[in-house]
Design a protein around this motif. Structure first.
Motif, PDB file in Angstrom:
ATOM      1  N   THR A  74       0.842  -1.178   0.113  1.00  0.00           N
ATOM      2  CA  THR A  74      -0.093   0.089   0.031  1.00  0.00           C
ATOM      3  C   THR A  74       1.022   1.266  -0.027  1.00  0.00           C
ATOM      4  O   THR A  74       0.590   2.075  -0.741  1.00  0.00           O
ATOM      5  CB  THR A  74      -0.903   0.183   1.079  1.00  0.00           C
ATOM      6  N   LEU A  75       1.750   1.160   0.654  1.00  0.00           N
ATOM      7  CA  LEU A  75       2.674   2.332   0.992  1.00  0.00           C
ATOM      8  C   LEU A  75       3.507   2.279  -0.421  1.00  0.00           C
ATOM      9  O   LEU A  75       3.612   3.732  -1.099  1.00  0.00           O
ATOM     10  CB  LEU A  75       4.041   2.051   1.855  1.00  0.00           C
ATOM     11  N   LYS A  76       4.049   1.436  -1.237  1.00  0.00           N
ATOM     12  CA  LYS A  76       4.598   1.670  -2.478  1.00  0.00           C
ATOM     13  C   LYS A  76       3.498   2.233  -3.509  1.00  0.00           C
ATOM     14  O   LYS A  76       3.796   3.175  -4.333  1.00  0.00           O
ATOM     15  CB  LYS A  76       4.606   0.434  -3.183  1.00  0.00           C
ATOM     16  N   ASN A  77       2.232   2.078  -3.390  1.00  0.00           N
ATOM     17  CA  ASN A  77       1.357   2.730  -4.121  1.00  0.00           C
ATOM     18  C   ASN A  77       0.902   4.194  -3.646  1.00  0.00           C
ATOM     19  O   ASN A  77       0.734   5.098  -4.639  1.00  0.00           O
ATOM     20  CB  ASN A  77      -0.065   2.084  -3.860  1.00  0.00           C
ATOM     21  N   PHE A  78       1.415   4.664  -2.479  1.00  0.00           N
ATOM     22  CA  PHE A  78       1.092   5.906  -2.071  1.00  0.00           C
ATOM     23  C   PHE A  78       2.309   6.632  -2.731  1.00  0.00           C
ATOM     24  O   PHE A  78       2.340   7.863  -3.371  1.00  0.00           O
ATOM     25  CB  PHE A  78       1.381   6.230  -0.679  1.00  0.00           C
ATOM     26  N   ILE A 350      -5.274   5.639  10.625  1.00  0.00           N
ATOM     27  CA  ILE A 350      -4.688   4.241  10.473  1.00  0.00           C
ATOM     28  C   ILE A 350      -5.470   3.526   9.294  1.00  0.00           C
ATOM     29  O   ILE A 350      -6.628   3.496   9.181  1.00  0.00           O
ATOM     30  CB  ILE A 350      -4.934   3.331  11.968  1.00  0.00           C
ATOM     31  N   ILE A 351      -4.478   3.004   8.409  1.00  0.00           N
ATOM     32  CA  ILE A 351      -4.972   2.090   7.348  1.00  0.00           C
ATOM     33  C   ILE A 351      -4.632   0.767   7.835  1.00  0.00           C
ATOM     34  O   ILE A 351      -3.688   0.347   8.283  1.00  0.00           O
ATOM     35  CB  ILE A 351      -4.303   2.271   5.984  1.00  0.00           C
ATOM     36  N   PHE A 352      -5.875   0.117   8.075  1.00  0.00           N
ATOM     37  CA  PHE A 352      -5.589  -1.284   8.555  1.00  0.00           C
ATOM     38  C   PHE A 352      -5.927  -2.208   7.384  1.00  0.00           C
ATOM     39  O   PHE A 352      -7.102  -2.160   6.823  1.00  0.00           O
ATOM     40  CB  PHE A 352      -6.684  -1.579   9.786  1.00  0.00           C
ATOM     41  N   SER A 446     -15.337   0.107  19.287  1.00  0.00           N
ATOM     42  CA  SER A 446     -14.858   1.517  19.362  1.00  0.00           C
ATOM     43  C   SER A 446     -15.244   2.264  20.846  1.00  0.00           C
ATOM     44  O   SER A 446     -16.399   2.149  21.008  1.00  0.00           O
ATOM     45  CB  SER A 446     -15.395   2.370  18.244  1.00  0.00           C
ATOM     46  N   PRO A 447     -14.277   2.836  21.551  1.00  0.00           N
ATOM     47  CA  PRO A 447     -14.740   3.602  22.943  1.00  0.00           C
ATOM     48  C   PRO A 447     -15.771   4.533  22.767  1.00  0.00           C
ATOM     49  O   PRO A 447     -16.468   4.905  23.550  1.00  0.00           O
ATOM     50  CB  PRO A 447     -13.402   3.974  23.337  1.00  0.00           C
ATOM     51  N   GLU A 448     -15.838   5.131  21.717  1.00  0.00           N
ATOM     52  CA  GLU A 448     -17.006   6.089  21.170  1.00  0.00           C
ATOM     53  C   GLU A 448     -17.160   6.308  19.728  1.00  0.00           C
ATOM     54  O   GLU A 448     -16.379   5.703  18.946  1.00  0.00           O
ATOM     55  CB  GLU A 448     -16.413   7.665  21.345  1.00  0.00           C
ATOM     56  N   PRO A 449     -18.407   6.657  19.468  1.00  0.00           N
ATOM     57  CA  PRO A 449     -18.755   6.479  18.059  1.00  0.00           C
ATOM     58  C   PRO A 449     -17.779   7.068  16.959  1.00  0.00           C
ATOM     59  O   PRO A 449     -17.266   8.204  17.298  1.00  0.00           O
ATOM     60  CB  PRO A 449     -20.257   7.127  17.958  1.00  0.00           C
ATOM     61  N   ARG A 450     -17.538   6.531  15.942  1.00  0.00           N
ATOM     62  CA  ARG A 450     -16.729   7.297  14.872  1.00  0.00           C
ATOM     63  C   ARG A 450     -17.433   6.550  13.420  1.00  0.00           C
ATOM     64  O   ARG A 450     -18.056   5.440  13.521  1.00  0.00           O
ATOM     65  CB  ARG A 450     -15.402   7.177  14.955  1.00  0.00           C
ATOM     66  N   GLN A 451     -16.845   7.072  12.228  1.00  0.00           N
ATOM     67  CA  GLN A 451     -17.385   6.728  11.347  1.00  0.00           C
ATOM     68  C   GLN A 451     -16.778   5.532  10.675  1.00  0.00           C
ATOM     69  O   GLN A 451     -15.325   5.508  10.769  1.00  0.00           O
ATOM     70  CB  GLN A 451     -17.238   7.859   9.980  1.00  0.00           C
ATOM     71  N   PHE A 452     -17.109   4.408  10.044  1.00  0.00           N
ATOM     72  CA  PHE A 452     -16.620   3.283   9.632  1.00  0.00           C
ATOM     73  C   PHE A 452     -16.409   3.689   8.220  1.00  0.00           C
ATOM     74  O   PHE A 452     -17.326   3.858   7.333  1.00  0.00           O
ATOM     75  CB  PHE A 452     -17.496   2.063   9.719  1.00  0.00           C
ATOM     76  N   ARG A 453     -15.288   3.377   7.819  1.00  0.00           N
ATOM     77  CA  ARG A 453     -14.682   3.795   6.494  1.00  0.00           C
ATOM     78  C   ARG A 453     -14.253   2.549   6.039  1.00  0.00           C
ATOM     79  O   ARG A 453     -13.086   2.126   6.465  1.00  0.00           O
ATOM     80  CB  ARG A 453     -13.877   4.761   6.066  1.00  0.00           C
ATOM     81  N   PHE A 454     -14.414   1.739   4.720  1.00  0.00           N
ATOM     82  CA  PHE A 454     -13.607   0.786   4.219  1.00  0.00           C
ATOM     83  C   PHE A 454     -13.634   0.686   2.718  1.00  0.00           C
ATOM     84  O   PHE A 454     -14.491   1.332   2.358  1.00  0.00           O
ATOM     85  CB  PHE A 454     -14.321  -0.756   4.713  1.00  0.00           C
ATOM     86  N   HIS A 455     -12.560  -0.011   2.152  1.00  0.00           N
ATOM     87  CA  HIS A 455     -12.538  -0.006   0.589  1.00  0.00           C
ATOM     88  C   HIS A 455     -12.168  -1.437   0.459  1.00  0.00           C
ATOM     89  O   HIS A 455     -11.390  -2.199   1.091  1.00  0.00           O
ATOM     90  CB  HIS A 455     -11.145   0.746   0.198  1.00  0.00           C
ATOM     91  N   LEU A 456     -12.694  -1.952  -0.780  1.00  0.00           N
ATOM     92  CA  LEU A 456     -12.342  -3.333  -1.260  1.00  0.00           C
ATOM     93  C   LEU A 456     -11.037  -3.178  -1.967  1.00  0.00           C
ATOM     94  O   LEU A 456     -11.294  -2.465  -3.005  1.00  0.00           O
ATOM     95  CB  LEU A 456     -13.474  -3.986  -1.988  1.00  0.00           C
ATOM     96  N   THR A 457      -9.974  -3.813  -1.715  1.00  0.00           N
ATOM     97  CA  THR A 457      -8.867  -3.460  -2.693  1.00  0.00           C
ATOM     98  C   THR A 457      -7.868  -4.730  -3.013  1.00  0.00           C
ATOM     99  O   THR A 457      -7.903  -5.773  -2.430  1.00  0.00           O
ATOM    100  CB  THR A 457      -7.877  -2.831  -1.758  1.00  0.00           C
ATOM    101  N   SER A 458      -7.235  -4.597  -3.953  1.00  0.00           N
ATOM    102  CA  SER A 458      -6.126  -5.588  -4.358  1.00  0.00           C
ATOM    103  C   SER A 458      -5.030  -4.634  -4.740  1.00  0.00           C
ATOM    104  O   SER A 458      -4.973  -4.219  -6.032  1.00  0.00           O
ATOM    105  CB  SER A 458      -6.606  -6.122  -5.992  1.00  0.00           C
ATOM    106  N   SER A 470      -6.644   8.359  -3.263  1.00  0.00           N
ATOM    107  CA  SER A 470      -7.235   9.625  -3.630  1.00  0.00           C
ATOM    108  C   SER A 470      -8.336   9.997  -2.709  1.00  0.00           C
ATOM    109  O   SER A 470      -8.400  11.248  -1.954  1.00  0.00           O
ATOM    110  CB  SER A 470      -7.421  10.293  -5.128  1.00  0.00           C
ATOM    111  N   VAL A 471      -9.152   9.031  -2.566  1.00  0.00           N
ATOM    112  CA  VAL A 471     -10.514   9.024  -1.606  1.00  0.00           C
ATOM    113  C   VAL A 471      -9.929   9.162  -0.061  1.00  0.00           C
ATOM    114  O   VAL A 471     -10.333  10.060   0.553  1.00  0.00           O
ATOM    115  CB  VAL A 471     -11.515   7.961  -1.630  1.00  0.00           C
ATOM    116  N   VAL A 472      -9.031   8.240   0.200  1.00  0.00           N
ATOM    117  CA  VAL A 472      -8.511   7.995   1.564  1.00  0.00           C
ATOM    118  C   VAL A 472      -7.537   9.319   1.875  1.00  0.00           C
ATOM    119  O   VAL A 472      -7.684   9.917   2.901  1.00  0.00           O
ATOM    120  CB  VAL A 472      -7.471   6.885   1.522  1.00  0.00           C
ATOM    121  N   GLU A 473      -6.904   9.808   0.829  1.00  0.00           N
ATOM    122  CA  GLU A 473      -6.021  11.324   1.259  1.00  0.00           C
ATOM    123  C   GLU A 473      -7.108  12.337   1.269  1.00  0.00           C
ATOM    124  O   GLU A 473      -6.798  13.154   2.406  1.00  0.00           O
ATOM    125  CB  GLU A 473      -5.608  11.667  -0.143  1.00  0.00           C
ATOM    126  N   GLU A 474      -8.062  12.472   0.856  1.00  0.00           N
ATOM    127  CA  GLU A 474      -9.146  13.539   1.063  1.00  0.00           C
ATOM    128  C   GLU A 474      -9.782  13.431   2.405  1.00  0.00           C
ATOM    129  O   GLU A 474      -9.756  14.319   3.232  1.00  0.00           O
ATOM    130  CB  GLU A 474     -10.082  13.421  -0.001  1.00  0.00           C
TER     131      GLU A 474
END
Ligand SMILES: Nc1nc2c(ncn2[C@@H]2O[C@H](COP(=O)(O)OP(=O)(O)OP(=O)(O)O)[C@@H](O)[C@H]2O)c(=O)[nH]1
Ligand SMILES: [Mg+2]
Length: 487
Positions: A74-78, A350-352, A446-458, A470-474
């Motif tokens: 993923t870092l190589k992609n960045f 964090i990108i998990f 999650s200790p407090e509510p926060r938004q769930f963001r996920f992406h399906l990736t290869s 580009s979505v992640v960066e934004e």
């Protein structure tokens, strides 16, 4: 008792003189208005400087996930998407890693051939409770009733002619360094190899960042070693030529051994799918085993080099007026996870990475543990960490391409995950199922509510990944600025 305003020394000092004429009053009011304008301008300037200072604070992104989940990829992609110049400069250094990956592919086959030709697999130091859903990459002895494999003179000759590749592997490993070796299962218990729970902040023995950095190998160091300068540059260049020469000389035999039907049958009986593992290059021998080989971006994202410790990369984002982001790429195997903790502090996002193709595989470092179970445990522990309660977490459900291949090869999810039930065994349904499961764990822990963001990736697909990034960066940037305004 309070003083009357008439007696206040400051009010008395700035009060207009009692015998002020009309002209004098006009002059004074003009001067006061001018002074107010200057003061307002200074205030605005100070405000702008403070805001600029806040924005300059580099954004910190941590890449987390188990070993081989795709963090470094993923870092190589960045780098490809946002730091093309630096990426181009270090491209050549990856040649040695790709050569090593290829040579290792061949040597793995040669070792198995040697075992089979000398009368069957030698006994291995395997854990006792290996049930029958073995990892696809773990060598499995051929069933006793199968017809013996028909080895001929050709196989003995290939083995002999490819023998120099064992030394080439050692030379390359020496040149690239410690991270070129894969971690293997150790029968002696290692205390830090136990599942590490980030949910219980702070951990039992909080490692000191200072000490961690002492043994962190910077990735730049192996790249510099491979490129070297001065006298050693000459030696390295000579070594490099020799290595490349041997590899190129073995090209035809490498192809022959990989395409050989008896070898393919041997791999099939051992249930080994080398082509589905990271760093597989045997289908590219004619291009890579040449004297003038130069790695492409596609080769580099497919190359495999294990990360040791925590490695920091800085990337300057041209679009954001050259703002610098710091990325922390961590080693994901169990023994490495204790080093993550000090980096949780002050981290923006964090990108998990969760590889969702691995539901039927086991950890390389501990084959008793199912890889998906390990990812679930890690995810739960990261989501529940109080230190990360306000950190944005972005989930990459990764290796979707390999998941698709696995399902098309007939592997049934319900045979490994009972709660999957009678859902359709196709990639869309399985992806949806995992997304839902990870989301529920996220919400619950999650200790407090926060938004769930996920992406399906290869993440080996650099074009598709660029769109995701580009979505992640934004999102990371928006969240960072929102937090700054709140401070
Ligand atoms: N086909 C495919 N391969 C992938 C994908 N993501 C990663 N890989 C490959 O898997 C291997 C491991 O990826 P890495 O990025 O090195 O894994 P990591 O998480 O950094 O692993 P550690 O450094 O050991 O913690 C590499 O050879 C990658 O090319 C994917 O989505 N699809
Ligand atoms: Mg890595």
């Amino acid at each position: 008792m309070g003083r009357s305003i008439d007696e206040d020394p400051l009010s008395l000092a700035i009060a207009p003189p009692p015998n002020e004429t009309t002209e004098e009053r006009e002059v004074r009011l003009k001067a006061e208005a001018e002074a107010r304008k200057i003061s307002d301008r200074i205030d605005e300037q100070l405000k702008a400087e403070r805001a600029a200072l806040k924005k300059k604070k580099p954004i910190k992104v941590l890449l987390l996930g188990q070993s081989e989940s795709g963090k470094s990829t993923t870092l190589k992609n960045f780098q490809i998407a946002y730091a093309k110049d630096a990426w181009t400069a270090e491209r050549a250094a990856w040649r040695a890693v790709i050569q090593l990956n290829l040579v290792r592919n061949v040597n793995t086959i040669l070792d198995m051939l040697a075992e089979e030709m000398s009368g069957g697999p030698v006994s291995r130091d395997e854990p006792e409770d290996t049930e029958d859903d073995e990892a696809p990459n773990a060598p499995t002895p051929a069933p006793a009733e199968a017809k013996p494999l028909q080895f001929t003179e050709k196989h003995a000759l290939l083995k002999l002619r490819l023998a120099p590749l064992h030394r080439v592997q050692k030379d390359l490993e020496h040149r690239i360094g410690a991270s070129s070796g894969e971690e293997t299962f150790s029968s002696t218990p290692i205390t830090t190899a136990a599942p590490f729970d980030f949910g219980s902040d702070p951990p039992p023995e909080l490692p000191k960042k200072r000490h961690q950095e002492f043994f962190i190998r910077s990735t730049q160091s192996w790249k510099a070693d491979v490129a070297a300068d001065g006298l050693s540059k000459k030696n390295k260049a000579a070594q490099d030529r020799e290595t490349t020469e041997i590899i190129a000389g073995c090209a035809d035999d490498m192809q022959a051994v990989w395409k050989d039907p008896v070898v393919q049958e041997m791999l099939h009986r051992r249930k080994i799918r080398m082509e589905l593992t990271g760093g597989f290059f045997l289908n590219d021998v004619s291009r890579i085993a040449t004297r003038d080989y130069e790695p492409s971006d596609d080769d580099i994202v497919r190359a495999r080099l294990r990360t040791l410790g925590v490695q920091e990369y800085k990337i300057r984002f041209e679009k954001q007026n050259g703002a610098e982001w710091s990325f922390y790429d961590v080693g994901g195997s169990r023994t490495q996870r204790i080093a993550w903790y000090p980096y949780f502090d002050d981290c923006d996002a964090i990108i998990f990475l969760a590889p969702i193709n691995c539901f039927d595989e086991r950890l390389v470092e501990d084959p008793r543990v199912n890889r998906l179970e390990d990812t679930y445990r890690l995810w739960k522990s990261v989501c529940s960490s109080k230190l990360l309660a306000k950190t944005q977490i972005i989930l990459f459900l990764n290796k979707c391409d390999l998941l698709d291949k696995k399902l098309k090869n007939g592997v049934k999810v319900k045979d490994h995950i009972h709660t999957f039930g009678d859902r359709a065994n196709n990639v869309d349904t399985v992806q949806r199922y995992f997304a839902q499961h990870f989301k529920e764990m996220f919400r619950r822990n999650s200790p407090e509510p926060r938004q769930f963001r996920f992406h399906l990736t290869s993440v080996v697909d650099t074009q598709a990944t660029a769109v995701t990034l580009s979505v992640v960066e934004e999102n990371i940037l928006r969240e960072h600025l929102r937090k700054l305004d709140l401070i």
